[in-house]
Design an enzyme around this catalytic site. Structure first.
Site, PDB file in Angstrom:
ATOM      1  N   PHE A 149       0.648  -1.241   0.149  1.00 60.49           N
ATOM      2  CA  PHE A 149      -0.061   0.043   0.037  1.00 60.49           C
ATOM      3  C   PHE A 149       0.704   1.393   0.003  1.00 60.49           C
ATOM      4  O   PHE A 149       0.258   2.335  -0.343  1.00 60.49           O
ATOM      5  CB  PHE A 149      -1.102  -0.094   1.063  1.00 60.49           C
ATOM      6  CG  PHE A 149      -0.129   0.159   2.677  1.00 60.49           C
ATOM      7  CD1 PHE A 149      -0.012   1.686   2.738  1.00 60.49           C
ATOM      8  CD2 PHE A 149       0.100  -0.609   3.228  1.00 60.49           C
ATOM      9  CE1 PHE A 149       0.706   1.950   4.188  1.00 60.49           C
ATOM     10  CE2 PHE A 149       0.747  -0.419   4.587  1.00 60.49           C
ATOM     11  CZ  PHE A 149       1.043   0.906   5.196  1.00 60.49           C
ATOM     12  N   ARG A 177      -5.934  -1.553  -0.411  1.00 62.33           N
ATOM     13  CA  ARG A 177      -6.180  -0.403   0.264  1.00 62.33           C
ATOM     14  C   ARG A 177      -6.084   0.789  -0.386  1.00 62.33           C
ATOM     15  O   ARG A 177      -6.720   1.781  -0.172  1.00 62.33           O
ATOM     16  CB  ARG A 177      -5.013  -0.162   1.346  1.00 62.33           C
ATOM     17  CG  ARG A 177      -5.215  -1.421   2.608  1.00 62.33           C
ATOM     18  CD  ARG A 177      -3.926  -1.116   3.496  1.00 62.33           C
ATOM     19  NE  ARG A 177      -3.704  -2.450   4.470  1.00 62.33           N
ATOM     20  CZ  ARG A 177      -2.639  -2.507   5.281  1.00 62.33           C
ATOM     21  NH1 ARG A 177      -1.985  -1.506   5.547  1.00 62.33           N
ATOM     22  NH2 ARG A 177      -2.844  -3.615   5.893  1.00 62.33           N
ATOM     23  N   SER A 226       5.618  -7.150   4.188  1.00 58.51           N
ATOM     24  CA  SER A 226       6.157  -7.672   5.360  1.00 58.51           C
ATOM     25  C   SER A 226       7.196  -8.735   5.344  1.00 58.51           C
ATOM     26  O   SER A 226       6.901  -9.545   4.348  1.00 58.51           O
ATOM     27  CB  SER A 226       5.165  -7.677   6.385  1.00 58.51           C
ATOM     28  OG  SER A 226       4.227  -8.886   6.197  1.00 58.51           O
ATOM     29  N   CYS A 281       9.463   1.562   3.515  1.00 60.44           N
ATOM     30  CA  CYS A 281      10.543   0.633   3.924  1.00 60.44           C
ATOM     31  C   CYS A 281      11.963   1.003   3.906  1.00 60.44           C
ATOM     32  O   CYS A 281      12.654   0.568   4.406  1.00 60.44           O
ATOM     33  CB  CYS A 281      10.429  -0.647   2.888  1.00 60.44           C
ATOM     34  SG  CYS A 281      10.986  -0.170   1.138  1.00 60.44           S
ATOM     35  N   GLU A 383       9.625  -3.920  13.148  1.00 61.58           N
ATOM     36  CA  GLU A 383       9.260  -2.813  12.335  1.00 61.58           C
ATOM     37  C   GLU A 383       7.981  -1.997  12.797  1.00 61.58           C
ATOM     38  O   GLU A 383       7.114  -2.893  12.773  1.00 61.58           O
ATOM     39  CB  GLU A 383       9.245  -3.096  10.972  1.00 61.58           C
ATOM     40  CG  GLU A 383       8.879  -1.997   9.971  1.00 61.58           C
ATOM     41  CD  GLU A 383       8.937  -2.245   8.431  1.00 61.58           C
ATOM     42  OE1 GLU A 383       9.227  -1.639   7.455  1.00 61.58           O
ATOM     43  OE2 GLU A 383       8.267  -3.565   8.123  1.00 61.58           O
TER      44      GLU A 383
END
Length: 500
Positions: A149, A177, A226, A281, A383
């Site tokens: 997303f 999303r 992830s 990220c 994270e």
């Protein structure tokens, strides 16, 4: 209520599965659209459309494919404002960030415009008596991308730009999303001259992901998300004989040596840690000052700087960042802040409870700052993916070097210093895939390559650049001889070249 449909074979697939998910407006907390969630049959329909287009597209010469990329780039640039507002309305990032999202994707499209040169193989004349050896790069077939997303424009373009330019056809499964921009990109690719079925978009959840990972006609999958899901994608895709690159999570560190330019450090840190609400990220959520004096000065400066950050709706031109993407993600980030307090870290600035007047139901989180964070804390190891910056103090260069090197994630790291020797030593020794030297977010330019180490990436080949060309193609090597008895000795015979 607006419905967002799959885009398959150059057309919107209307009224298919009947399964829908809500697309929220993060600024208001209200549902703004519904998105179709694909069944296995609908994913197969997209794959079949891509398969039908593959032979003709692969046979199109690279120069003509490059011309489609040039036109696609022009069309996206011409619609930059429209696309940025659409992206911000579903993601929540401010317009300037959305334009940056799209522009970084276009940089890979620019690289793909040079695909005729990048596809050239190798040639050896006279490898043996009358023998020439050459190689060629050929497309894989139908390939797929599963994107997150947080960069709904950039990451799809990172994947499909190179994949399509080298001759593959593509099925994109974007995040449900914020799915509208990927559909618009597919429409623009069609308008740019790509045949129907070259770029398809299917929306969905785990059903769609598993269907792509197990489909026998999908030959390669690129994923960003992830680490736990990246590992799952890598394992399932590999079990089904696919080439897979799966990029996972991150916990990027910024090392601050005592000689660093503190004015620049503070400016870089606030942007890298809190920009885009920390939903990157390549964000910089951990800062490691070396020595007590450096740490105390850094903390003092950050405490003074953070109040100047302005939160606002996505369309506020003065806002530094907007809301996070969903209510669930807001709760998750606030849960990590509570966890840090529970673990004994010092919460210096608490961003929880922030409310924007007139948008009280929006998913806003103020900037948070922790000090005295320890490597044993779960809030450090995992994270957070929100506007939270953690200070982890180090007494020496070696201690600071060890922190990112020993962390489970190895996506990016930065060092701030005016000492060239220290920076050179750090860059050579740190166990992380991408390094910035006085650069807080070390995302490489498009003609280099993007990829982390350890649990930040599963697979052997990185994103975009020549690594992308290698991932999306297979190499064929040809050994050729054209004998002519009139020109060769009567007793000549084929002999494989040896070292003698």
């Amino acid at each position: 209520m607006r419905d967002i449909h799959h885009f398959i074979g150059g057309k919107s697939l209307v009224g298919a599965s009947g399964r829908f998910g809500d697309v929220m407006d993060p600024n208001t907390g209200q549902v703004q659209a519904r998105v179709q969630l694909a069944t296995t049959d609908e994913v197969d329909r997209a794959v079949q459309a891509a398969q039908a287009a593959f032979e003709g597209w692969a046979a199109t010469n690279p120069q003509r494919r490059a011309r489609v990329m040039f036109e696609f780039k022009r069309l996206v640039e011409a619609r930059m404002d429209e696309l940025a507002h659409l992206l911000s309305s579903e993601h929540g990032k401010v317009i300037a960030d959305s334009k940056g999202d799209l522009q970084r994707g276009l940089e890979v499209i620019e690289f793909a415009c040079g695909i005729p040169h990048a596809l050239k193989g190798e040639y050896t004349q006279g490898a043996g008596p009358g023998i020439d050896v050459y190689s060629m790069r050929q497309p894989l077939g139908v390939v797929a991308g599963i994107t997150p997303f947080n960069f709904p424009g950039m990451i799809p373009m990172w994947m499909f730009g190179v994949a399509i330019a080298v001759g593959n056809t593509f099925v994109l499964k974007p995040s449900e999303r914020d799915p509208s921009v990927p559909v618009r990109l597919a429409e623009l690719m069609l308008e740019a001259g790509a045949p129907e079925g070259v770029l398809n978009v299917v929306h969905g959840d785990k059903v769609a992901v598993d269907a792509l990972l197990t489909h026998p006609q999908v030959h390669a999958v690129s994923f960003v998300g992830s680490s736990d899901i990246a590992h799952y994608v890598y394992r399932l895709g590999a079990e089904h004989g696919k080439r897979v690159q799966a990029m996972g999570g991150a916990k990027n560190h910024g090392i601050v040596l005592p000689d660093a330019d503190m004015d620049q450090v503070i400016k870089d840190l606030t942007g890298a840690a809190y920009g885009s609400a920390g939903e990157r990220c390549m964000a910089l959520p951990v800062v490691v000052p070396v020595g007590q004096k450096t740490a105390d000065a850094l903390r003092e400066r950050l405490v003074a700087e953070i109040p100047s950050l302005k939160l606002g709706v996505s369309t506020d031109p003065d806002a530094h960042y907007g809301p996070v993407v969903t209510a669930a993600h807001k709760a998750r980030v606030e849960g990590w802040i509570a966890k840090g307090v529970e673990e004994g870290a010092e919460l210096v600035v608490d961003g929880r409870g922030f409310s924007l007047q007139g948008h009280e139901q929006g998913y806003f989180i103020g900037p948070s700052l922790f000090d005295q964070v320890k490597p044993t804390m779960e809030s450090y190891r995992e994270e957070i993916f929100g506007p939270v910056l953690q200070i982890v103090r180090a007494e020496s260069f070696e201690e600071a070097l060890a922190l990112p090197s020993q962390h489970q994630y190895g996506n990016g790291v930065a060092i701030f210093t005016q000492n060239g020797r220290a920076a050179r030593d750090f860059a050579a020794r740190v166990n992380v895939g991408m390094v910035g030297i006085n650069v807080p977010i070390p995302v490489p330019v498009a003609y280099h390559t993007f990829g982390g180490w350890k649990r930040s990436a599963f697979g052997d080949i990185n994103q975009h650049g020549m690594e992308g060309v290698r991932f999306w193609t297979k190499t064929k090597t040809v050994t050729a001889r054209w004998p002519d008895s009139a020109l060769e000795h009567a007793d000549s015979s084929f002999v494989i070249p040896t070292m003698r």
